[in-house]
Structure formats: C-alpha cells, structure tokens
Scaffold this motif. Structure first.
Motif, PDB file in Angstrom:
ATOM      1  N   GLY A   5       0.789  -1.234   0.000  1.00 30.63           N
ATOM      2  CA  GLY A   5       0.000   0.000   0.000  1.00 30.63           C
ATOM      3  C   GLY A   5       0.815   1.276   0.000  1.00 30.63           C
ATOM      4  N   GLU A   6       2.138   1.150   0.105  1.00 25.64           N
ATOM      5  CA  GLU A   6       2.977   2.344   0.158  1.00 25.64           C
ATOM      6  C   GLU A   6       3.177   2.991  -1.216  1.00 25.64           C
ATOM      7  N   PHE A   7       3.570   4.248  -1.179  1.00 23.47           N
ATOM      8  CA  PHE A   7       4.009   4.964  -2.376  1.00 23.47           C
ATOM      9  C   PHE A   7       5.428   5.405  -2.057  1.00 23.47           C
ATOM     10  N   VAL A   8       6.398   4.763  -2.693  1.00 24.12           N
ATOM     11  CA  VAL A   8       7.799   5.046  -2.402  1.00 24.12           C
ATOM     12  C   VAL A   8       8.457   5.647  -3.636  1.00 24.12           C
ATOM     13  N   SER A   9       9.198   6.718  -3.438  1.00 25.40           N
ATOM     14  CA  SER A   9       9.917   7.332  -4.556  1.00 25.40           C
ATOM     15  C   SER A   9      11.416   7.148  -4.394  1.00 25.40           C
ATOM     16  N   ILE A  10      12.086   6.930  -5.530  1.00 21.43           N
ATOM     17  CA  ILE A  10      13.548   6.930  -5.536  1.00 21.43           C
ATOM     18  C   ILE A  10      13.961   8.133  -6.364  1.00 21.43           C
ATOM     19  N   ILE A  11      14.680   9.048  -5.750  1.00 28.34           N
ATOM     20  CA  ILE A  11      15.136  10.205  -6.520  1.00 28.34           C
ATOM     21  C   ILE A  11      16.645  10.127  -6.688  1.00 28.34           C
ATOM     22  N   GLY A  12      17.149  10.948  -7.579  1.00 28.81           N
ATOM     23  CA  GLY A  12      18.589  10.948  -7.810  1.00 28.81           C
ATOM     24  C   GLY A  12      18.873  11.440  -9.207  1.00 28.81           C
ATOM     25  N   PRO A  13      20.107  11.893  -9.440  1.00 28.47           N
ATOM     26  CA  PRO A  13      20.429  12.469 -10.745  1.00 28.47           C
ATOM     27  C   PRO A  13      20.488  11.410 -11.841  1.00 28.47           C
ATOM     28  N   ARG A  37       7.308   7.597   1.456  1.00 29.35           N
ATOM     29  CA  ARG A  37       8.725   7.562   1.813  1.00 29.35           C
ATOM     30  C   ARG A  37       9.563   7.777   0.565  1.00 29.35           C
ATOM     31  N   VAL A  38      10.817   8.229   0.782  1.00 29.90           N
ATOM     32  CA  VAL A  38      11.685   8.579  -0.338  1.00 29.90           C
ATOM     33  C   VAL A  38      13.088   8.032  -0.082  1.00 29.90           C
ATOM     34  N   TYR A  39      13.728   7.542  -1.153  1.00 27.25           N
ATOM     35  CA  TYR A  39      15.148   7.187  -1.100  1.00 27.25           C
ATOM     36  C   TYR A  39      15.900   8.083  -2.062  1.00 27.25           C
ATOM     37  N   LEU A  40      17.111   8.491  -1.656  1.00 31.92           N
ATOM     38  CA  LEU A  40      17.967   9.257  -2.564  1.00 31.92           C
ATOM     39  C   LEU A  40      19.112   8.355  -3.014  1.00 31.92           C
ATOM     40  N   LEU A  41      19.210   8.178  -4.325  1.00 32.56           N
ATOM     41  CA  LEU A  41      20.234   7.308  -4.894  1.00 32.56           C
ATOM     42  C   LEU A  41      21.243   8.174  -5.634  1.00 32.56           C
ATOM     43  N   GLU A  42      22.522   8.070  -5.243  1.00 33.46           N
ATOM     44  CA  GLU A  42      23.566   8.841  -5.935  1.00 33.46           C
ATOM     45  C   GLU A  42      24.701   7.892  -6.292  1.00 33.46           C
ATOM     46  N   THR A  43      25.110   7.884  -7.540  1.00 37.34           N
ATOM     47  CA  THR A  43      26.156   6.988  -8.072  1.00 37.34           C
ATOM     48  C   THR A  43      26.068   5.569  -7.492  1.00 37.34           C
ATOM     49  N   GLY A  44      24.870   5.032  -7.525  1.00 36.79           N
ATOM     50  CA  GLY A  44      24.690   3.627  -7.170  1.00 36.79           C
ATOM     51  C   GLY A  44      24.575   3.330  -5.691  1.00 36.79           C
ATOM     52  N   VAL A  45      24.562   4.374  -4.868  1.00 40.29           N
ATOM     53  CA  VAL A  45      24.499   4.165  -3.426  1.00 40.29           C
ATOM     54  C   VAL A  45      23.281   4.907  -2.877  1.00 40.29           C
ATOM     55  N   VAL A  47      21.952   7.123  -0.361  1.00 41.87           N
ATOM     56  CA  VAL A  47      22.628   8.018   0.582  1.00 41.87           C
ATOM     57  C   VAL A  47      21.663   8.580   1.614  1.00 41.87           C
ATOM     58  N   LYS A  48      20.364   8.465   1.322  1.00 40.71           N
ATOM     59  CA  LYS A  48      19.415   9.009   2.300  1.00 40.71           C
ATOM     60  C   LYS A  48      18.063   8.347   2.133  1.00 40.71           C
ATOM     61  N   ALA A  49      17.392   8.137   3.249  1.00 40.33           N
ATOM     62  CA  ALA A  49      16.033   7.615   3.208  1.00 40.33           C
ATOM     63  C   ALA A  49      15.208   8.384   4.214  1.00 40.33           C
ATOM     64  N   GLY A  50      13.961   8.638   3.881  1.00 43.77           N
ATOM     65  CA  GLY A  50      13.139   9.373   4.842  1.00 43.77           C
ATOM     66  C   GLY A  50      11.786   9.737   4.278  1.00 43.77           C
ATOM     67  N   THR A  51      11.072  10.567   5.010  1.00 43.53           N
ATOM     68  CA  THR A  51       9.759  11.004   4.544  1.00 43.53           C
ATOM     69  C   THR A  51       9.946  12.230   3.642  1.00 43.53           C
ATOM     70  N   PRO A  52       8.947  12.581   2.846  1.00 44.88           N
ATOM     71  CA  PRO A  52       9.067  13.777   2.017  1.00 44.88           C
ATOM     72  C   PRO A  52       9.347  15.023   2.851  1.00 44.88           C
ATOM     73  N   GLU A  53       8.757  15.092   4.052  1.00 41.61           N
ATOM     74  CA  GLU A  53       8.993  16.270   4.903  1.00 41.61           C
ATOM     75  C   GLU A  53      10.467  16.371   5.272  1.00 41.61           C
ATOM     76  N   GLU A  54      11.047  15.215   5.656  1.00 37.92           N
ATOM     77  CA  GLU A  54      12.474  15.211   6.008  1.00 37.92           C
ATOM     78  C   GLU A  54      13.327  15.622   4.816  1.00 37.92           C
ATOM     79  N   PHE A  55      12.910  15.168   3.619  1.00 39.70           N
ATOM     80  CA  PHE A  55      13.678  15.515   2.419  1.00 39.70           C
ATOM     81  C   PHE A  55      13.595  17.000   2.125  1.00 39.70           C
ATOM     82  N   ARG A  56      12.399  17.565   2.273  1.00 41.47           N
ATOM     83  CA  ARG A  56      12.244  19.004   1.992  1.00 41.47           C
ATOM     84  C   ARG A  56      13.065  19.838   2.976  1.00 41.47           C
ATOM     85  N   ALA A  57      13.223  19.306   4.189  1.00 44.01           N
ATOM     86  CA  ALA A  57      13.949  20.054   5.210  1.00 44.01           C
ATOM     87  C   ALA A  57      15.468  19.878   5.097  1.00 44.01           C
ATOM     88  N   ASP A  58      15.885  18.873   4.326  1.00 46.36           N
ATOM     89  CA  ASP A  58      17.318  18.540   4.261  1.00 46.36           C
ATOM     90  C   ASP A  58      18.085  19.547   3.406  1.00 46.36           C
TER      91      ASP A  58
END
Lengths: 232, 303
Positions: free
Chosen positions: A27-35, A200-208, A210-221
């Motif tokens: 039931g989750e909606f999970v996003s993976i972001i990254g360049p 929830r969101v994961y940040l993927l950079e060069t294959g790793v 580097v960060k996981a959290g809620t959208p609020e945490e991401f906006r605040a980062d």
C-alpha cells in the motif's frame, strides 16, 4: 512486500548499484530520486528481471524470479522509461495487451477503469499509439501497466519531457492509483513531483542509497534543497 | 493492334501469377525480419528442403503429391523451430554472426543435397497437369493452383496476425519486444512460433516453387534473392509492402522475358540487349533503385 538487500549490479565492469537495500510495504508509495545515471533505471530493471543482479530480492516473502515473464505473473508490473508502447497498435489494443497475464477478465470493465482515470484515452481509443502526444503516450503506458492489475507498480521517469500541466495530471493519477490499493515504486528525477504524494523517499547517488526518509524530512534537508530543489 | 493486346494480356496474366508466388516465397522471410530483426539467409534453403522432401516422398515413397506436400510443410515447420532453438537463439544478438551462421547453414544444406541426391535437376509432378486458355493466353493449370494457394496462404496469415490472439501477440513483440516482455509475453516463445510459421510458409512456397521452376541443389539462391529484394523494397517487415514489392519485381521480370516481343510489337530500336537472360537481374535492379530513392522501402518507416 518488496525487500531488496545488498543488491549489486554491474554493466560489464561498471559497478552501477552498490549494496542497495530498500523495502516497500503493502500500500505504500515510495519514490527513488537521484540524478541522471545514479542507477534508478537499473534498479527497476533488476527488480522486473530485465537485468541480472547479485543480492537478495524478495516479493511477498518469496525470492523474486529472474525472468520478466514470471515477475509479471506475480503482479509486479513495470512501466518503463521510454514507455515501450506498441506504436502501430491502437490505444485500445495496447491496453488490452497489458492484460495479457490475466486469464479471466472482462475487457470492457477493465478498459472503463483506465478511461475513468485518463479520459483522453477514451477519445483516442482507435488511434495508433505512435500518433499520440508525449503526455498521452505516458498515460497510455501507465494505463497499459494498470491493465495487468498490478500489486506493485514500478514507474520509471513518467514525467520525462512532459509539460507541467501534464505532470500534474499524472501526479494526481498516481495518487488515485495508490489510494485504490496499488503499491507504487517510482523512480524520478523531478524531485517536487517525486515528493508530492510519496510516503517515503530514497535518494540514490552513483549507485548508493545516501538518504532515506519522509518527504517532509527531504524538503527540510539542506543537501536535498541545494542540489535537487534549486535552493527554494 | 491485336498483337499488342495479346502481348499485354500475356504480360499481365503471367506477372500476376508469378508475383503471388514471389509474395509467398518472401512472406516467411519478411515475418522473421519484422518480428525478430533477423535476416535468415537460410530461407531459400528452407524452400529447397520443402521441395526435396515433396520430391523424395513422391519419387521414392510413392506418395501422392498431397501427402508429399503435407510432409514437406511439416518437416519445414520443424526445421524452423530447430533452427531457431539450436542456432539463431544463441547468435541473434549479433546481426553479423546471424548472417554468417544462416548463410553457412544454407551452404551446408546445399552440400548435403549434392551428396545424397547429386546435382541433377529433378522434376516435381504438378498438382494438376495440363493447361487452360484464358482468353488468348495459355496458362499451365498448376500455376493457377500455385497462385490460388499463395493468395490463400497470404490471406490466412494476414487474418491470423490481425485477428487471432497469438497473432496480435506476434505484432506486439515485433513492435517492441521489451514492451512485450513487460506485459508478460514470453518473447522466446513468440520467436519460436514465428520460426515455425516461417518454416511452414517456406515449405508451402518450396513445393510450388519446385513445381513451377525446378529442383536442384542451387535452387535456394533465387528465392533468397527475391525475398531479400522484396523485404527491402517493400519496407522492412511490412506485409503490405512485401506484396506490392513482389508484384513490382514479378512484373519487371515478365517484362524482361517479353522484351524482345515488346520491341517487335512497338518497333522499338533501343534496349536490344534485354531478354529473358536479364530476369535474374531485375529484382536486384529494383533493390538498388529503391535504396537510392527511398531507402526505408515503399511502406517502411525510418527506425
């Protein structure tokens, strides 16, 4: 629902995903972001069996098969980058082909659900897929994936090259799809879009990762703000 | 004037008949290219296997032609599947390796046939012997049968692809194999099916080609060249294009054959070198002309 542990993927000698672990619950909606080039597409392709990888992947407690046909049979449906529609087939035939895995289904009522979500596709029903605009093609690609009644929907860059107004339509559609009970794993470069409806969101950079959290945490980062949200 | 009419009539009838056979000859080749992007240079050899099978069953097993025909089609279907599973599947990723491997297989089949059946030209008894008159043109009855059978095979094929569930699955795979895999289509199974169909079509075409032209260990070359030209001229993988191209090439060949009579008839004094010996060149001339004028083919799309 989906659990990935210590996944490593290589293209020839290039190490594209490094010890990636993530989980997506029912039931989750999970996003993976990254360049660009971070490995988002590779990650989705590995989940759907198009690419080989080393590591533990499981879906609903069982190991995920390494064959796209078997992955689709489990209800893990991948709406790929570049859409991969059938260009010389009508919108309707594209959608019906999406239901290939289903043994018993009522084509009309399944189509109706998609047309409710994307009314423009009803108007384009008889047109060849290649004659659609970019936004319409993306809607068709999502519609085709939904026709397979996914439990888990993998979406790769659905907003690539689309106008803001179309992006909004698609964002709202994804919210509706998720609200109807479909689990979503979205890979996306457009960070505001990716954060909009995700749990929830994961940040993927060069294959790793580097960060996981809620959208609020991401906006605040600070790092995310600087690099991905243009400092706003 | 009467004489002109007779010549024109003859050219029209003969080219309409032979072109249908050519369209059938190219059909399996076009499909394999359209679906899997594989150029099967053994396609002509498949026809030859069909022709020799029918001939062998008739000559040595004393089967009637209908049973011999069925055996040829069955064997070619099997050959298509074995060929894909045993060879093409493993080399498909590299177009160059596929070209070389399929050509090598064609030559192996040629050599095997030389060993077992010598290089002698063989004759396949026609389905129905004799000839009939269409207005003032004499036509060998067997060729009309071949024409009818070719069109029947083409129409059934078209119906299958556009109406049957597995036909649509083939179309989808042809248009985007990754898209097909992602809706749960087993792409390998689709390829196996297309090779089986292509083999069956080659078997049918082989028997008719044999009863129309001849049987010998070199007979695979013409059908291959014709198929190749038709696929390029028609637009890679386009069924409609293939049929138009088959008719274009068939017409040109018949025109070449009749060029001496045409010259006499219209009192031309040019192109006196042309004649039936130029038949084989015509498909290649059309091929090269199309590559210059419209490289994507008559009904092709640029990829």
């Amino acid at each position: 629902m989906l659990v990935i542990e210590d996944l490593n993927v290589y293209y020839a000698k290039a190490h594209v995903l490094k010890n990636v672990s993530l989980r997506v619950s029912q039931g989750e909606f999970v996003s993976i972001i990254g360049p660009n080039g971070a490995g988002k597409t590779t990650l989705l392709r590995t989940i759907s069996g198009l690419k080989d990888g080393q590591g533990r992947l499981s879906f609903n407690g069982a190991p995920l098969p390494r064959d796209p046909v078997k992955v689709v049979q489990l209800g893990v449906i991948h709406c790929p980058e570049g859409r991969h529609l059938f260009p010389e087939m009508s919108v309707k035939d594209n959608l019906l082909m999406g239901a290939f895995r289903l043994k018993n289904f009522d084509p009309e009522s399944e189509l109706e659900k998609i047309y409710q979500l994307f009314p423009i596709l009803r108007e384009r029903e008889r047109q060849m897929a290649r004659t659609l605009s970019g936004g319409e093609q993306q809607m068709l690609a999502i519609g085709r994936a939904l026709m397979g009644r996914p439990e888990l929907l993998l979406l790769d860059e659905p907003t690539l090259g689309l106008a803001p107004i179309v992006r909004k339509t698609i964002a709202e559609a994804l919210k509706q799809i998720n609200d109807s009970g479909v689990t979503i794993l979205l890979a996306e470069q457009n960070v505001p879009f990716a954060l909009a409806h995700a749990h929830r969101v994961y940040l993927l950079e060069t294959g790793v990762i580097v960060k996981a959290g809620t959208p609020e945490e991401f906006r605040a980062d600070e790092h995310v703000q600087q690099v991905y949200l243009g400092g706003v | 004037m009467d004489q002109v009419f007779v010549i024109v009539e003859r050219i029209v009838i003969y080219s309409v008949l032979i072109s249908a056979l050519y369209a059938l000859v190219a059909l399996g080749f076009t499909m394999i290219f359209g679906v899997g992007r594989v150029l099967n240079l053994a396609h002509g050899a498949f026809l030859m296997v069909g022709a020799y099978t029918a001939w062998f069953a008739q000559q040595y097993l004393h089967w009637n032609l209908y049973s011999a025909f069925a055996l040829a089609v069955a064997l070619c279907t099997l050959l298509g599947v074995v060929f894909y599973q045993g060879l093409v599947r493993h080399v498909q990723r590299s177009p160059i390796v596929t070209l070389i491997a399929t050509l090598a297989c064609a030559l192996i089949i040629e050599e095997l046939i030389k060993i077992f059946f010598t290089t002698n030209t063989q004759l396949l008894a026609p389905f129905i012997s004799g000839s009939i008159e269409i207005h003032k043109t004499t036509v060998i009855t067997n060729r009309i049968i071949a024409f009818g059978a070719s069109w029947l095979a083409i129409l059934l094929f078209w119906l299958f692809v556009h109406r049957a569930r597995w036909g649509k699955v083939i179309l989808a795979t042809a248009q985007d194999h990754e898209g097909a895999a992602l809706v749960g289509i087993d792409v390998r199974r689709v390829y196996t099916l297309t090779w089986a169909i292509s083999g069956a079509l080659a078997g049918i075409a082989g028997v008719f080609f044999a009863s129309w032209v001849k049987i010998d260990p070199f007979m695979w070359r013409d059908p291959l060249i014709i198929s190749f030209a038709i696929v390029v001229v028609g637009g890679l993988g386009s069924l409609k294009g293939s049929i138009v191209a088959a008719y274009l090439i068939g017409l040109l060949e018949v025109l070449m054959t009749y060029s001496p009579s045409i010259r006499v008839c219209f009192s031309f004094r040019c192109f006196e070198f042309l004649g039936s010996s130029w038949v084989g060149v015509s498909s290649l001339l059309v091929l090269i002309a199309i590559l210059f004028i419209k490289p994507e083919g008559l009904f092709g799309r640029t990829e």
